[in-house]
Scaffold this motif. Structure first.
Motif, PDB file in Angstrom:
ATOM      1  N   VAL A  67       0.829  -1.201   0.000  1.00 52.55           N
ATOM      2  CA  VAL A  67       0.000   0.000   0.000  1.00 52.55           C
ATOM      3  C   VAL A  67       0.868   1.257   0.000  1.00 52.55           C
ATOM      4  CG1 VAL A  67      -1.816   1.277   1.206  1.00 52.55           C
ATOM      5  CG2 VAL A  67      -1.856  -1.229   1.203  1.00 52.55           C
ATOM      6  N   ALA A  68       1.960   1.220   0.758  1.00 46.50           N
ATOM      7  CA  ALA A  68       2.883   2.362   0.798  1.00 46.50           C
ATOM      8  C   ALA A  68       3.446   2.646  -0.588  1.00 46.50           C
ATOM      9  CB  ALA A  68       4.018   2.096   1.790  1.00 46.50           C
ATOM     10  N   ASN A  69       3.806   1.608  -1.322  1.00 47.93           N
ATOM     11  CA  ASN A  69       4.350   1.779  -2.667  1.00 47.93           C
ATOM     12  C   ASN A  69       3.298   2.352  -3.622  1.00 47.93           C
ATOM     13  OD1 ASN A  69       6.910   0.844  -1.999  1.00 47.93           O
ATOM     14  ND2 ASN A  69       6.412  -1.275  -2.482  1.00 47.93           N
ATOM     15  N   ALA A  70       2.050   1.863  -3.488  1.00 43.87           N
ATOM     16  CA  ALA A  70       0.966   2.388  -4.321  1.00 43.87           C
ATOM     17  C   ALA A  70       0.700   3.853  -3.983  1.00 43.87           C
ATOM     18  CB  ALA A  70      -0.297   1.565  -4.114  1.00 43.87           C
ATOM     19  N   ILE A 113       2.112   1.256   7.249  1.00 48.03           N
ATOM     20  CA  ILE A 113       2.374   2.111   6.088  1.00 48.03           C
ATOM     21  C   ILE A 113       3.267   3.277   6.496  1.00 48.03           C
ATOM     22  CG2 ILE A 113       1.338   3.597   4.332  1.00 48.03           C
ATOM     23  CD1 ILE A 113      -1.226   1.870   4.636  1.00 48.03           C
ATOM     24  N   HIS A 114       2.968   3.859   7.657  1.00 52.39           N
ATOM     25  CA  HIS A 114       3.775   4.975   8.166  1.00 52.39           C
ATOM     26  C   HIS A 114       5.243   4.571   8.348  1.00 52.39           C
ATOM     27  CE1 HIS A 114       5.352   8.082  10.797  1.00 52.39           C
ATOM     28  NE2 HIS A 114       5.578   7.158  11.702  1.00 52.39           N
ATOM     29  N   LYS A 115       5.468   3.352   8.812  1.00 47.76           N
ATOM     30  CA  LYS A 115       6.836   2.892   9.045  1.00 47.76           C
ATOM     31  C   LYS A 115       7.606   2.698   7.740  1.00 47.76           C
ATOM     32  CE  LYS A 115       5.858   0.729  13.505  1.00 47.76           C
ATOM     33  NZ  LYS A 115       5.650  -0.534  14.255  1.00 47.76           N
ATOM     34  N   CYS A 116       6.887   2.626   6.618  1.00 49.97           N
ATOM     35  CA  CYS A 116       7.546   2.514   5.309  1.00 49.97           C
ATOM     36  C   CYS A 116       7.893   3.887   4.726  1.00 49.97           C
ATOM     37  CB  CYS A 116       6.633   1.782   4.318  1.00 49.97           C
ATOM     38  SG  CYS A 116       6.282   0.069   4.741  1.00 49.97           S
ATOM     39  N   ASP A 117       7.421   4.936   5.385  1.00 53.07           N
ATOM     40  CA  ASP A 117       7.607   6.294   4.871  1.00 53.07           C
ATOM     41  C   ASP A 117       9.034   6.764   5.104  1.00 53.07           C
ATOM     42  OD1 ASP A 117       7.200   8.783   3.840  1.00 53.07           O
ATOM     43  OD2 ASP A 117       5.780   9.441   5.387  1.00 53.07           O
ATOM     44  N   LYS A 118       9.714   7.132   4.035  1.00 58.09           N
ATOM     45  CA  LYS A 118      11.094   7.600   4.152  1.00 58.09           C
ATOM     46  C   LYS A 118      11.176   9.126   4.258  1.00 58.09           C
ATOM     47  CE  LYS A 118      13.290   3.670   1.806  1.00 58.09           C
ATOM     48  NZ  LYS A 118      12.169   2.793   2.092  1.00 58.09           N
ATOM     49  N   GLU A 135      -2.999  15.111  11.868  1.00 64.42           N
ATOM     50  CA  GLU A 135      -3.554  14.380  10.739  1.00 64.42           C
ATOM     51  C   GLU A 135      -2.500  13.395  10.260  1.00 64.42           C
ATOM     52  OE1 GLU A 135      -6.660  15.158   7.396  1.00 64.42           O
ATOM     53  OE2 GLU A 135      -5.050  16.643   7.266  1.00 64.42           O
ATOM     54  N   TRP A 136      -2.950  12.263   9.763  1.00 69.37           N
ATOM     55  CA  TRP A 136      -2.002  11.271   9.269  1.00 69.37           C
ATOM     56  C   TRP A 136      -1.276  11.834   8.057  1.00 69.37           C
ATOM     57  CZ3 TRP A 136      -1.327   7.821   5.014  1.00 69.37           C
ATOM     58  CH2 TRP A 136      -0.455   6.758   5.279  1.00 69.37           C
ATOM     59  N   CYS A 137       0.018  11.569   7.972  1.00 73.36           N
ATOM     60  CA  CYS A 137       0.824  12.099   6.873  1.00 73.36           C
ATOM     61  C   CYS A 137       1.651  10.984   6.235  1.00 73.36           C
ATOM     62  CB  CYS A 137       1.777  13.191   7.375  1.00 73.36           C
ATOM     63  SG  CYS A 137       0.952  14.621   8.099  1.00 73.36           S
ATOM     64  N   PHE A 138       1.912  11.171   4.961  1.00 73.94           N
ATOM     65  CA  PHE A 138       2.769  10.222   4.234  1.00 73.94           C
ATOM     66  C   PHE A 138       3.407  10.968   3.070  1.00 73.94           C
ATOM     67  CE2 PHE A 138       3.890   6.964   1.173  1.00 73.94           C
ATOM     68  CZ  PHE A 138       4.398   5.946   1.974  1.00 73.94           C
ATOM     69  N   GLY A 139       4.700  10.742   2.889  1.00 77.52           N
ATOM     70  CA  GLY A 139       5.397  11.423   1.812  1.00 77.52           C
ATOM     71  C   GLY A 139       5.389  12.930   1.961  1.00 77.52           C
ATOM     72  N   GLY A 140       5.285  13.395   3.210  1.00 78.08           N
ATOM     73  CA  GLY A 140       5.247  14.828   3.468  1.00 78.08           C
ATOM     74  C   GLY A 140       3.888  15.461   3.254  1.00 78.08           C
TER      75      GLY A 140
END
Length: 247
Positions: A67-70, A113-118, A135-140
């Motif tokens: 899911v993180a990759n998608a 998913i959060h732990k996969c965030d670089k 709020e949840w964040c991913f990829g900034g």
């Protein structure tokens, strides 16, 4: 060569066979969006579907890394898809579990998913989840997340034949929820649709980001009986920082 992980409507019909689980869960959601006799409450989602701005991904068991990759692929081009875009991620349907099972699975998946965030967590978003600014964040990016499950009955708008996640970038709401007047207009239309769509009154946890009494996490996964929202974690990042310190 980069593997394609997200699809538009035409690509789904072209790539996946008609009897595949991917086509079946997509068709179910498409039917909900298309209905004119029973209007789906989320007007943003309906507009996104009709203009083909939504994107879709499929993961057999909602593996966090998949899911993180998608999500990374989606965020890379999300603004080019249109103002009403979101990413819908479906898992393969299976035996129906309890609401508590899906709640636990949702937060565990989101944390994974959060732990996969670089990318570093945005500096202006607090680490503490039980605050109005979190709020949840991913990829900034700030992202509003919604979970649909087969166990939701009263909340028909949160029901799906599979465990399903929707990721909606915060910038989608820019210009719509910026003022009290525009926010009231948008939310009142959605609430009216909820009254005609769901078998339960609108949850008191549905609110506007940044309001002192609002908690975003409470809206991500709704109980099927309008119960009291329970904070799933004291903090995502504090827990992760502790793990790093131990390591």
């Amino acid at each position: 060569m980069i593997t394609k992980l997200i699809y538009n409507q035409a690509e789904i019909r072209q790539i996946f066979e008609a009897n595949s689980w991917q086509r079946k869960v997509f068709n179910e959601q498409a039917t909900s969006f298309r209905s004119r006799s029973r209007l789906f409450p989320c007007t943003f989602g309906v507009a996104g579907f009709e203009s083909d701005q939504l994107r879709y991904a499929f993961s057999e068991s909602m593996n966090p890394e998949e899911v993180a990759n998608a999500l990374l692929q989606y965020l890379k081009d999300a603004k080019s898809f249109g103002k009403n875009t979101s990413l819908l991620v479906f898992s393969r349907p299976g035996p129906v579990q309890s609401i508590e099972h899906y709640r636990s699975r949702f937060w565990s998946t989101l944390d994974g998913i959060h732990k996969c965030d670089k990318t570093d967590w945005p500096q202006d978003i607090p680490h503490e989840i039980n605050t109005p600014e979190w709020e949840w964040c991913f990829g900034g990016e700030q992202i509003f997340v919604v979970c649909n499950t087969p166990a939701h009955v009263n909340w028909q708008s949160r029901r799906s034949s599979s465990f399903m996640l929707t990721f909606q970038p915060r910038w989608v709401f820019n210009g719509i929820l910026d003022t009290k007047e525009s926010a009231k207009k948008a939310t009142s239309k959605i609430r009216n649709r909820i009254l005609n769509y769901d078998l339960i009154t609108p949850s008191k946890d549905l609110g506007l980001y940044g309001d002192p009494d609002n908690r975003e996490f409470a809206q991500y996964f709704l109980d099927d009986h309008n119960g009291e929202a329970v904070c799933p974690f004291h903090s995502f990042l504090k827990n992760n920082q502790k793990e790093e310190e131990v390591a």
